[in-house]
Design a protein around this motif. Structure first.
Motif, mmCIF file in Angstrom:
data_model
loop_
_atom_site.group_PDB
_atom_site.id
_atom_site.type_symbol
_atom_site.label_atom_id
_atom_site.label_comp_id
_atom_site.label_asym_id
_atom_site.label_seq_id
_atom_site.Cartn_x
_atom_site.Cartn_y
_atom_site.Cartn_z
ATOM 1 N N MET A 53 66.274 8.788 15.952
ATOM 2 C CA MET A 53 66.566 9.959 15.130
ATOM 3 C C MET A 53 66.822 11.184 15.996
ATOM 4 S SD MET A 53 66.552 9.105 11.936
ATOM 5 C CE MET A 53 66.194 10.586 10.986
ATOM 6 N N GLU A 70 67.952 11.195 19.077
ATOM 7 C CA GLU A 70 69.244 11.030 19.733
ATOM 8 C C GLU A 70 70.386 11.319 18.764
ATOM 9 O OE1 GLU A 70 69.312 7.124 21.352
ATOM 10 O OE2 GLU A 70 67.816 7.563 22.897
ATOM 11 N N LYS A 71 70.225 10.888 17.526
ATOM 12 C CA LYS A 71 71.256 11.138 16.522
ATOM 13 C C LYS A 71 71.401 12.635 16.256
ATOM 14 C CE LYS A 71 72.756 8.061 14.478
ATOM 15 N NZ LYS A 71 73.900 7.141 14.739
ATOM 16 N N ARG A 72 70.277 13.319 16.166
ATOM 17 C CA ARG A 72 70.315 14.769 15.933
ATOM 18 C C ARG A 72 70.986 15.480 17.104
ATOM 19 N NH1 ARG A 72 67.257 18.357 12.629
ATOM 20 N NH2 ARG A 72 67.179 20.465 13.496
ATOM 21 N N GLN A 73 70.687 15.043 18.320
ATOM 22 C CA GLN A 73 71.303 15.655 19.493
ATOM 23 C C GLN A 73 72.811 15.423 19.503
ATOM 24 O OE1 GLN A 73 69.185 14.025 22.820
ATOM 25 N NE2 GLN A 73 67.320 15.213 22.427
ATOM 26 N N ALA A 74 73.226 14.216 19.096
ATOM 27 C CA ALA A 74 74.657 13.924 19.030
ATOM 28 C C ALA A 74 75.345 14.839 18.022
ATOM 29 C CB ALA A 74 74.873 12.458 18.658
ATOM 30 N N ILE A 75 74.677 15.083 16.914
ATOM 31 C CA ILE A 75 75.242 15.963 15.886
ATOM 32 C C ILE A 75 75.357 17.393 16.406
ATOM 33 C CG2 ILE A 75 74.825 17.003 13.617
ATOM 34 C CD1 ILE A 75 73.460 14.308 12.844
ATOM 35 N N THR A 129 74.728 11.357 7.173
ATOM 36 C CA THR A 129 73.798 11.425 8.303
ATOM 37 C C THR A 129 73.540 12.871 8.699
ATOM 38 O OG1 THR A 129 74.504 9.266 9.129
ATOM 39 C CG2 THR A 129 73.414 10.733 10.701
ATOM 40 N N VAL A 185 79.423 10.015 13.296
ATOM 41 C CA VAL A 185 78.445 9.699 12.260
ATOM 42 C C VAL A 185 79.048 10.031 10.900
ATOM 43 C CG1 VAL A 185 76.512 10.197 13.817
ATOM 44 C CG2 VAL A 185 77.377 12.001 12.298
ATOM 45 N N ASN A 211 71.243 14.443 6.337
ATOM 46 C CA ASN A 211 69.874 13.944 6.479
ATOM 47 C C ASN A 211 69.087 14.783 7.485
ATOM 48 O OD1 ASN A 211 70.130 11.856 4.647
ATOM 49 N ND2 ASN A 211 70.684 10.327 6.195
ATOM 50 N N HIS A 212 69.826 15.443 8.381
ATOM 51 C CA HIS A 212 69.176 16.242 9.432
ATOM 52 C C HIS A 212 69.246 17.742 9.159
ATOM 53 C CE1 HIS A 212 68.462 13.025 12.421
ATOM 54 N NE2 HIS A 212 69.542 12.466 11.903
ATOM 55 N N ALA A 258 80.999 13.624 16.099
ATOM 56 C CA ALA A 258 79.718 13.003 16.447
ATOM 57 C C ALA A 258 79.729 11.487 16.269
ATOM 58 C CB ALA A 258 78.598 13.610 15.596
#
Length: 209
Positions: free
Chosen positions: A1, A3-8, A39, A35, A42-43, A33
């Protein structure tokens, strides 16, 4: 999660720096991103929350770099004018990895009237204000050491930025336009000399810059 937030946030910084807040779309950020829009939501509650998060994180990185510059150039003074000039030159010429941040700054200036005041306040508190506080603290210490003659370190820090750095920032549109190094050096060196005429060590001659 995480890592996904950082990608966003990385993707959002790229898109916001390129398109600004108003024109940037969540679709474009999601594509950048890799995604889905869901997604992203979600953040982050909405685009404004994402923009605010990106601005705070980006400004925080630049503030940390600025602190390093203060410590590197002004931590131990060997030649006051030379050390102040080296610091100002680095401050006026940030490294390429901050290009997206300063593109964000340009977008903030351009869209200020359309942004929520809380977003601008968050940026100021994450970036410009801590940077000035860092510099003011060190200038105050130099005054205590007898190297400068300062009554208000906060005012002195602003004067330093205006005299030695701001013309480069404004002239280059925060890095959008490349300025010749010789021109940057002329502005910075002259600004530092003017600053020292105002705030130089006690007993030195004072002249209006």
């Amino acid at each position: 999660m995480a890592e996904k937030r950082q990608a966003i946030t990385r993707a959002a910084r790229t898109v916001f720096a390129r398109d600004g807040f108003s024109r940037a779309s969540v679709d474009a950020i999601a594509a950048e991103a890799g995604v889905s829009k869901r997604t992203i939501y979600n953040h982050f509650q909405d685009k404004e929350e994402l923009f605010r998060s990106v601005v705070i994180e980006s400004a925080g990185s630049v503030t940390a770099w600025h602190r390093t510059m203060v410590e590197r150039h002004l931590g131990k003074i060997t030649d006051l004018e030379r050390d102040l000039t080296s610091f100002a030159f680095d401050w006026a010429s940030p490294p390429p990895e901050f290009a997206d941040h300063f593109a964000l700054v340009r977008q903030i200036h351009a869209e200020a009237s359309h942004l929520e005041p809380a977003v601008i306040e968050a940026w100021q508190e994450a970036g410009p204000r801590p940077a000035f506080r860092q510099l003011a603290h060190r200038l105050g210490e130099l005054a205590e050491e007898g190297l400068l003659d300062i009554d208000d370190a906060g005012v002195a820090a602003r004067h330093f930025a205006l005299l030695a750095v701001s013309d480069v920032s404004q002239g280059s549109l925060f890095g959008a336009v490349k300025m010749p190094e010789t021109e940057v050096d002329t502005i910075v060196s002259g600004g530092v000399r003017a600053f020292l005429r105002l705030y130089g060590p006690p007993g030195t001659a004072r002249r209006t810059p």
